[in-house]
Scaffold this active site. Structure first.
Site, PDB file in Angstrom:
ATOM      1  N   ASP A  29       0.859  -1.171   0.000  1.00 20.92           N
ATOM      2  CA  ASP A  29       0.000   0.000   0.000  1.00 20.92           C
ATOM      3  C   ASP A  29       0.905   1.234   0.000  1.00 20.92           C
ATOM      4  OD1 ASP A  29      -2.564   1.342   0.220  1.00 20.92           O
ATOM      5  OD2 ASP A  29      -1.975   1.821   2.272  1.00 20.92           O
ATOM      6  N   ASP A  31      -0.366   5.113   0.729  1.00 21.66           N
ATOM      7  CA  ASP A  31      -0.704   6.127   1.728  1.00 21.66           C
ATOM      8  C   ASP A  31      -0.586   5.555   3.129  1.00 21.66           C
ATOM      9  OD1 ASP A  31      -1.632   8.414   0.020  1.00 21.66           O
ATOM     10  OD2 ASP A  31      -3.051   6.907  -0.673  1.00 21.66           O
ATOM     11  N   ASP A 227      -1.287  -0.533   6.092  1.00 15.76           N
ATOM     12  CA  ASP A 227      -1.481   0.108   7.389  1.00 15.76           C
ATOM     13  C   ASP A 227      -2.921   0.050   7.861  1.00 15.76           C
ATOM     14  OD1 ASP A 227      -2.297   2.007   5.331  1.00 15.76           O
ATOM     15  OD2 ASP A 227      -2.417   3.500   6.936  1.00 15.76           O
TER      16      ASP A 227
END
Length: 352
Positions: A29, A31, A227
């Site tokens: 991922d 961001d 995250d």
């Protein structure tokens, strides 16, 4: 007394080698993992360089549909991680493929989003339009900071008229360098409120996104790195692959300890340096619902989660706490009282 074996669902798991050596591809991922806004997350650039040198292919899988893969690759390259557009998979690409499977070739598609979604739609031979008056065969919606009331209204008119509605993702928030901002899920919620309809969702955690990632990367043994529990980790669980949660984005220790089986990562690390070192195993202690990792012991007593011990790596404390909390949750159906253990773990993780 011999400690009982830990069932497979009570991860975080141990990894005797660095994940960069154990897995052929990292599906990362962006961001909150690699960058937040324009700036790199601390330690991310160096960790990615070292993971690549260890032989791990780096691919970037993002629910953010606003930018093209080329734009994302340019951003990563400027941060010091040389990347090509072919290394980037976006939810816009997954959404466009889902649209193309449902409408005739060459159809007009109402696009509510940015250049990334436009490009992905064109890649499948479809024609982006901006109004219901243009005769679209479907509606596809993805995040872009320029989306406003006129675009949301057009989407609402088209969805109310019965057109297929595909959302790139439904993330409610988007991490930026200034904090959390509304994500595509918030904008999708506007159309949902106006029409009462529900979109088809292409992005993480849906299998559509996992399929897109596997098609574009040809990964044989991937490791999902993210995250967010509800997108990155749930997407890995849905795809049947291992995952690494990093604590540089939106997920807190408290949220991780309360995670249900569908949102539990295989591994946990403070940041992307977790790709570079072995992960210690969590072992069951002789006491009931007690677990050790490093120098830490976590257990549940009288419905409360407790932590004791010490060690050089605060993530070891969190790994042990996860095993104890998840065991109790699976046994009783209720999350044990997390304070003060969760507060202690969060304080340890904040300690330089």
């Amino acid at each position: 007394m011999t400690a009982p074996a830990i069932p497979a669902h009570l991860l975080p798991a141990g990894c005797p080698r660095a994940p960069a050596e154990e897995y052929d591809t990292a599906l990362l991922d962006l961001d909150g993992v690699v960058y937040a806004g324009p700036a790199a997350v601390p330690h991310a650039v160096d960790a990615l360089h070292l993971a690549g040198r260890a032989g791990m292919r780096l691919a970037y899988v993002t629910n953010n549909a606003s930018r093209t893969p080329g734009d994302v690759a340019d951003h990563l390259t400027r941060l010091g991680v040389p990347t090509g557009a072919h290394d980037v998979v976006t939810s816009a690409q997954a959404a466009a493929r889902l649209v193309a499977e449902q409408v005739p070739a060459g159809s007009a598609v109402l696009v509510v989003g940015g250049r990334g979604l436009d490009e992905a739609v064109r890649e499948h031979g479809l024609r982006p339009v901006g109004s219901l008056a243009d005769g679209p065969a479907a509606v596809v919606q993805g995040f872009d900071p320029g989306v406003g009331w006129p675009q949301l209204a057009e989407a609402s008119y088209a969805v109310a008229a019965g057109l297929p509605w595909i959302a790139s993702n439904t993330d409610l928030s988007l991490p930026t360098d200034r904090g959390r901002a509304p994500g595509n899920g918030a904008l999708v919620g506007v159309v949902r409120a106006a029409t009462g309809a529900q979109p088809q969702v292409a992005g993480k955690p849906m299998p559509v996104m996992h399929r897109e990632s596997m098609l574009r990367t040809a990964a044989r043994r991937p490791l999902v790195v993210g995250d967010r529990l509800d997108t990155d980790i749930a997407g890995a669980v849905n795809g049947g692959v291992d995952s690494l949660l990093v604590l540089t984005g939106v997920t807190t220790a408290r949220q991780l300890l309360a995670a249900g089986p569908g949102e539990r990562p295989t591994y946990v690390a403070a940041d992307l340096r977790g790709l570079l070192a072995p992960h210690p195993a969590v072992t069951a202690a002789a006491a009931e619902e007690a677990f050790r990792c490093g120098g830490w012991l976590a257990r549940v007593a009288d419905g409360r989660l407790l932590l004791e011990g010490h060690g050089p790596d605060p993530v070891d404390a969190l790994r042990a706490l996860c095993a104890a909390a998840w065991t109790a949750l699976d046994r009783t159906g209720a999350v044990p009282a997390l304070d003060p253990a969760a507060a202690a773990a969060e304080a340890l993780l904040r300690t330089p």
